[in-house]
Design a protein around this motif. Structure first.
Motif: not given
Ligand code: CFM
Length: 474
Positions: A254, A256, A279-280, A290, A293-294
């Motif tokens: 993941v 950032e 992700i954000d 985010s 999505k995970i």
């Protein structure tokens, strides 16, 4: 369109191509400044060096480690007050900074024995710490000290310690970005795969490109834990040296900050088949998307939705209170790299402010592209600015607040423009739902503080003159 009247471009004409304003109907082919090139001689850049990118950005947030600079003592300046990558072990990595203090005589006669002596002294002084990173600097790279050989000798003499060597001297790239790349690959080559972790969940991630600025990592880790996800390692904020040796066992990376850590993710994908998910953590919408999505990746979307619903209900009213008061406020968004595009859209959409200028110190062209696309028409975009350009931009744009680093931030304060620290934050963390509200509160406090009216200088009235302000106009 180029920012024609930029005063600095009269002094350094090449700089003209590094500052543009996005006009109506323009696309990125005509409004993208040149970027990620060597700094133009004569332009006093605010960039960091490749050693800084390797050590101060990525290496030293690792928490259970003695971090030594092999070089002149000044190179290791950044600790308390300048960096704020806190940790849950009482901030060992922030409290102590180590340097071999190389002097002229070592440049002449070599500094390898000095290094070896320093390594032993440091381990002896902190017997509970068994892990070390060593950073090459320009000075010790130029004299050719073999740091790897010294580290191997020490590890043979002290079998309970482990040492990582980073050969990324200051000149190893145009900016700190070159050092990010070097340490990503060095860590992967030297350390990943040397520890086997205990797997405790069906959902296992590495959290990558996250440096725990004022606690960002801990906020995000809490969401992951509530989703039942095991965070095997964090690269590198609040991260543990040995956990990071086990990165090869995660199911998902993941990511950032792609600017600083996409390299290790891409290599972990190539070598170990671990997918990369960008992700954000900044902003309600980006963070919610985010987590979704995970969740989608692991088939646990319901857990993500439950967190988003609970956190939004808790924090959205406070965010909206600040957003109502920040509507239309003009912002210069001048960070180092990826915060440019992590923030540009989210602060406009969720806090109602207008981004009037974006800049990046070392971002690549893709970072600027994303920043300009999200900032909108009329935004001044500057690549690798110098102090004069920064002053010029503030005088022309008259922002209500600027988000930047300490050096340009202090200049802004003297010009009575409220400044928020985009790097180390003011009252962070800024990630997470709660963090985003903290950010809004810091902006509100900066914009509405009466302090800036006390000086008698008002940037909005154009009364900048050499007798009143601190700016000497040419
Ligand atoms: Fe990534 Fe960063 Fe940034 Fe960066 Fe940095 Fe930083 Fe930054 Mo300062 S890794 S690119 S080199 S998000 S230290 S935590 S705040 S310039 S915009």
């Amino acid at each position: 369109m180029p920012y024609h009247e930029f005063d600095c471009s009269k002094v350094i004409p090449e700089r003209k191509q590094h500052a543009v304003v996005k006009g109506e109907g323009e696309d990125l082919t005509s409004c993208l400044p040149k970027g990620y090139l060597n700094t133009i001689p004569g332009s006093i850049s605010e960039r960091g060096c490749a050693y800084c990118g390797a050590k101060h950005v990525i290496g030293t947030p690792m928490k259970d480690v003695i971090h030594i600079s092999h070089g002149p003592v000044g190179c290791t300046y950044d600790t308390w007050q300048t960096k704020r990558y806190i940790s849950d072990n009482n901030n060992f990595q922030l409290k102590y900074t180590f340097a071999t203090d190389v002097k002229e005589k070592h440049i002449v006669f070599g500094a390898e024995s000095l290094l070896k002596q320093n390594i032993h002294e440091a381990f002896d002084a902190f017997p509970e710490i068994k892990r070390m990173t060593i950073y090459q600097t320009c000075a010790t790279a130029l004299i050719g000290d073999d740091i790897n050989a010294i580290a191997d000798e020490v590890m043979a003499e002290r079998p309970d310690v482990d040492i990582f060597v980073c050969n990324s001297p200051g000149f190893a790239g145009p900016s700190q970005s070159g050092g990010h790349h070097k340490i990503n690959i060095a860590w992967l080559n030297q350390k990943v795969g040397t520890v086997e972790p205990e797997i405790t969940s069906d959902y296992v991630i590495n959290y990558v490109g996250e440096y725990n600025i004022q606690g960002d990592q801990e906020v995000m880790q809490d969401y992951f834990k509530r989703m039942g996800i095991q965070v095997l390692s964090t690269f590198t904020g609040n991260g543990s040296y040995d956990d990071l040796r086990a990165m090869h066992r995660a199911h998902l990376n993941v990511l950032e900050c792609a600017r600083s850590a996409e390299y290790i993710c891409d290599e972990l994908r190539a070598r170990y088949g671990i997918p990369r998910l960008d992700i954000d953590g900044f902003g309600f919408k980006a963070l919610g998307d985010s987590l979704r999505k995970i969740g989608l990746f692991f088939g646990i979307e319901d857990r993500a939705e439950a967190i988003i619903a609970a956190e939004t209900a808790r924090w959205k009213p406070e965010l909206d209170w600040y957003a109502a008061r920040l509507k239309g406020k003009r912002v210069c968004l001048w960070p180092g790299g990826s915060k440019l595009w992590h923030w540009a859209n989210a602060i406009q959409e969720e806090m109602g402010v207008k981004v009037v200028s974006v800049y990046t110190k070392f971002g690549h062209q893709g970072d600027m592209e994303k920043g300009i696309a999200r900032a909108g028409v009329g935004t001044l975009a500057i690549d690798d600015p110098n102090e004069l350009e920064g002053q010029e931009a503030l005088l022309r744009l008259k922002p209500d607040v600027i988000f930047t680093g300490k050096r340009p931030g202090e200049v802004a304060k003297k010009m009575r423009v409220p400044y928020l620290n985009a790097h180390a934050y003011h009252n962070g963390p800024y990630k997470g739902f709660e963090g985003w509200v903290r950010f809004a509160r810091d902006i509100y406090n900066a914009v509405y503080s009466p302090m800036h009216q006390l000086s008698g200088v008002d940037i909005s009235k154009d009364d900048y003159a050499t007798d009143k302000g601190f700016v000497t106009r040419r």
